[in-house]
Write a protein that holds these residues in place. Structure first.
Motif, PDB file in Angstrom:
ATOM      1  N   GLY A 212      -2.305 -10.115   7.303  1.00 50.67           N
ATOM      2  CA  GLY A 212      -1.312 -11.098   7.695  1.00 50.67           C
ATOM      3  C   GLY A 212      -0.175 -11.235   6.722  1.00 50.67           C
ATOM      4  O   GLY A 212       0.381 -10.245   6.239  1.00 50.67           O
ATOM      5  N   ALA A 213       0.146 -12.493   6.402  1.00 52.75           N
ATOM      6  CA  ALA A 213       1.360 -12.803   5.665  1.00 52.75           C
ATOM      7  C   ALA A 213       1.400 -12.150   4.285  1.00 52.75           C
ATOM      8  O   ALA A 213       2.463 -11.711   3.828  1.00 52.75           O
ATOM      9  CB  ALA A 213       1.485 -14.320   5.531  1.00 52.75           C
ATOM     10  N   VAL A 214       0.268 -12.083   3.603  1.00 48.59           N
ATOM     11  CA  VAL A 214       0.254 -11.504   2.258  1.00 48.59           C
ATOM     12  C   VAL A 214       0.613 -10.018   2.303  1.00 48.59           C
ATOM     13  O   VAL A 214       1.381  -9.520   1.471  1.00 48.59           O
ATOM     14  CB  VAL A 214      -1.115 -11.708   1.598  1.00 48.59           C
ATOM     15  N   SER A 215       0.070  -9.306   3.280  1.00 47.81           N
ATOM     16  CA  SER A 215       0.400  -7.885   3.414  1.00 47.81           C
ATOM     17  C   SER A 215       1.888  -7.689   3.635  1.00 47.81           C
ATOM     18  O   SER A 215       2.511  -6.778   3.068  1.00 47.81           O
ATOM     19  CB  SER A 215      -0.385  -7.274   4.587  1.00 47.81           C
TER      20      SER A 215
ATOM     21  N   SER B 282       3.695  -3.703   8.967  1.00 53.14           N
ATOM     22  CA  SER B 282       3.936  -4.651  10.062  1.00 53.14           C
ATOM     23  C   SER B 282       3.131  -4.262  11.294  1.00 53.14           C
ATOM     24  O   SER B 282       2.552  -5.126  11.971  1.00 53.14           O
ATOM     25  CB  SER B 282       5.430  -4.695  10.396  1.00 53.14           C
ATOM     26  N   GLY B 283       3.089  -2.953  11.595  1.00 54.76           N
ATOM     27  CA  GLY B 283       2.331  -2.489  12.757  1.00 54.76           C
ATOM     28  C   GLY B 283       0.840  -2.749  12.617  1.00 54.76           C
ATOM     29  O   GLY B 283       0.171  -3.150  13.579  1.00 54.76           O
ATOM     30  N   VAL B 284       0.319  -2.545  11.408  1.00 55.78           N
ATOM     31  CA  VAL B 284      -1.107  -2.802  11.165  1.00 55.78           C
ATOM     32  C   VAL B 284      -1.408  -4.294  11.323  1.00 55.78           C
ATOM     33  O   VAL B 284      -2.443  -4.676  11.889  1.00 55.78           O
ATOM     34  CB  VAL B 284      -1.504  -2.304   9.761  1.00 55.78           C
ATOM     35  N   ILE B 285      -0.524  -5.148  10.836  1.00 57.29           N
ATOM     36  CA  ILE B 285      -0.705  -6.593  11.007  1.00 57.29           C
ATOM     37  C   ILE B 285      -0.765  -6.940  12.490  1.00 57.29           C
ATOM     38  O   ILE B 285      -1.623  -7.711  12.938  1.00 57.29           O
ATOM     39  CB  ILE B 285       0.427  -7.369  10.311  1.00 57.29           C
ATOM     40  N   VAL B 286       0.163  -6.365  13.258  1.00 60.00           N
ATOM     41  CA  VAL B 286       0.198  -6.626  14.700  1.00 60.00           C
ATOM     42  C   VAL B 286      -1.102  -6.157  15.356  1.00 60.00           C
ATOM     43  O   VAL B 286      -1.711  -6.878  16.157  1.00 60.00           O
ATOM     44  CB  VAL B 286       1.414  -5.935  15.350  1.00 60.00           C
ATOM     45  N   VAL B 287      -1.537  -4.941  15.020  1.00 55.67           N
ATOM     46  CA  VAL B 287      -2.746  -4.387  15.640  1.00 55.67           C
ATOM     47  C   VAL B 287      -3.970  -5.239  15.301  1.00 55.67           C
ATOM     48  O   VAL B 287      -4.769  -5.585  16.178  1.00 55.67           O
ATOM     49  CB  VAL B 287      -2.958  -2.923  15.186  1.00 55.67           C
ATOM     50  N   THR B 288      -4.125  -5.594  14.012  1.00 53.84           N
ATOM     51  CA  THR B 288      -5.312  -6.372  13.639  1.00 53.84           C
ATOM     52  C   THR B 288      -5.289  -7.760  14.264  1.00 53.84           C
ATOM     53  O   THR B 288      -6.330  -8.268  14.703  1.00 53.84           O
ATOM     54  CB  THR B 288      -5.426  -6.499  12.107  1.00 53.84           C
TER      55      THR B 288
END
Length: 529
Positions: free
Chosen positions: A352-355, A383-389
């Motif tokens: 999330g936000a930290v990444s 950003s894409g990984v955050i969206v996917v997770t």
């Protein structure tokens, strides 16, 4: 003027995202991501970039400090070994596997490690929506993991960026010294800041000044730690955990009431804004990639997402079996959790936000003045990984929780009833002594004793799980409803006097504040009991 426009747009985006999430029953981070993507279509917004240091140093300390203040220290001590393993070994392992995957996809080793460090830490904020459906122990482990693993990830990230820009040299003693400085120095700074905080709070009577000290504490801890190249994250977390233990007996009620009104709102806005920024940055990074790079980035998003989930599951299950082999103490056996519960923890590894903050803090240029290699690629993949997770795991997790059939955790309710009962019983017991010392009139003491005994009867009836028709609960409900109705009538009278110009607005605000406090207290009492 653009800065003010950006503030307004971010605020509106957070508001819209939260309303959409409530209206359609989706997880708020997912709705905020979508709103951020739409907001990124506005050219002026897409072209506006916050300095990386602002994103990392302005937002992160506040979020970490509040999480530290509201985390159970008892549960952290009970699960310390698991938390340490998750927040150090798992982060290093995850960053390494992602770096290997990124290098295999064409990234140089420096940027590959930077990508691994960015996506390695988890974000417990995204799990907060399911906190009520998970046992307290599991929620605490997830939150504590996310508090400490940020520090590990930032040390790895600093090494990766330093090697890439030419500031660091990788040797085993050097890396060991960096980790020692990061953790030891960060913890020491946290202790010092907490000590100064405690001494200032003892001497400050003004709630505004006391809470100003509270606001400065996380930024001061982070800044001092960064100045000596220690972990700012660990400094903030240690300072927050210490204050969480001493604050109940140190901080005055008016200070605490003001803080509890301010901090949840502040962290709510910051979290929401960061998730919106994920969507905006997705648009920004997308437009800095050509067609072939975009194809590679999309493949990388899929690969890294699979790697993150696979590594987390593998570590959770393998470490559990290893601990069972090495530690056969009876108390350790009592701490074991089921495979279903471990599966829930595996799916709860959101990014999330930290990444995002870490990815955005990748510098624009090298020491030579050349652009940092693949910066847009790193930001897009993160950003894409955050969206996917958030989307995939966020959609699967509720079903996984239902499948796990975890036993309902009633320990919080039971301990609440225990504390309320013992506190009220001991207060009734000491009432005659205190009344004698203060010279209280017998009639006043008797009135107060009856009020406390009525409250005790209500708590006991609530703790016993009786139905709503129990005389004590019925009496409490009637009492609360009548008091709230009287408060509403008093408020209407005060407003009428103001409208008739019998009293000034200043008097209205003073009386309204007192009525509001009484109403909030009664409403909270009604919800709890």
């Amino acid at each position: 003027m653009l800065g003010l426009e950006l503030v307004v747009l971010l605020g509106v985006a957070v508001l819209v995202g939260q309303v959409v999430a409530q209206r359609f029953g989706v997880a708020p981070p997912v709705a905020l991501l979508v709103v951020g993507v739409l907001l990124g279509l506005v050219p002026a917004v897409r072209q506006t970039q916050l300095p990386p240091e602002v994103v990392l140093l302005l937002f992160l300390p506040v979020l970490l400090y509040w999480e530290s203040l509201t985390t159970s220290m008892r549960e952290i001590r009970s699960n310390l070994r698991g938390i340490v393993l998750l927040s150090t070994v798992l982060v290093i392992l995850t960053a390494w596997v992602v770096a290997v995957a990124g290098h295999a996809l064409g990234l140089p080793w420096g940027p590959a490690w930077a990508l691994g460090a960015a996506v390695a830490p988890t974000d417990a904020t995204a799990v907060g929506v399911l906190a009520r459906s998970l046992p307290r122990r599991q929620v605490t482990v997830l939150r504590a993991e996310s508090l400490i693993n940020d520090g590990t990830a930032l040390v790895i990230f600093g090494l990766a960026v330093g090697l890439t820009v030419g500031e660091e040299h990788l040797t085993l003693p050097h890396v060991g010294a960096l980790f020692l400085l990061a953790y030891g120095g960060g913890a020491a700074i946290g202790v010092v800041v907490a000590w100064v905080n405690m001494n200032l709070r003892r001497r400050l009577d003004d709630p505004l000044l006391g809470n100003l000290v509270m606001i400065l504490a996380p930024f001061t801890a982070y800044l001092l730690a960064e100045l000596i190249h220690a972990s700012g994250v660990l400094a903030v977390v240690v300072s927050g955990l210490i204050m969480a233990q001493v604050a109940p007996s140190l901080i005055r009620a008016e200070h605490r009431r003001q803080a509890l009104a301010f901090w949840p709102l502040l962290t709510f806005i910051i979290n929401g804004a960061l998730f919106v920024l994920v969507g905006v940055e997705l648009q920004y990074a997308l437009r800095h990639l050509n067609r072939s790079d975009l194809q590679d980035a999309l493949i990388a998003v899929g690969v890294v997402s699979v790697v993150l989930i696979a590594v987390r599951f593998a570590f959770l299950f393998s470490s559990a079996y290893l601990i069972r082999v090495l530690d056969r103490r009876p108390e350790q056996r009592l701490r074991r959790i089921s495979h279903r519960a471990r599966t829930v923890s595996g799916f709860a590894g959101f990014r999330g936000a930290v990444s995002l903050a870490v990815a955005l803090s990748v510098p624009e240029t090298l020491d030579s003045g050349e652009p940092f290699p693949d910066r847009a690629f790193i930001v897009f993949v993160t950003s894409g990984v955050i969206v996917v997770t958030l989307v995939v795991q966020g959609l699967l997790l509720p079903g996984v929780v239902r499948w796990a059939r975890l036993p309902r955790d009633t320990s919080v309710d039971e301990e609440h009833v225990l504390a309320e009962t013992m506190a009220t019983e001991e207060a009734i017991e000491v009432l005659p002594q205190l009344a004698a010392e203060l010279g209280t009139a017998p009639k006043v003491m008797e009135w107060l004793r009856q009020e406390y005994e009525a409250h005790l009867a209500t708590v006991r009836a609530s703790g016993a799980g009786t139905d709503d028709d129990h005389p004590a609960l019925l009496h409490n409900r009637h009492y609360t409803d009548l008091r709230l109705a009287l408060i509403a009538h008093k408020r209407a009278t005060v407003v009428r006097l103001r409208d008739e110009r019998e009293i000034d607005d200043t008097v209205l605000r003073q009386l309204q504040a007192a009525l509001d406090n009484e109403e909030v207290r009664l409403a909270g009492r009604e919800q709890v009991e």
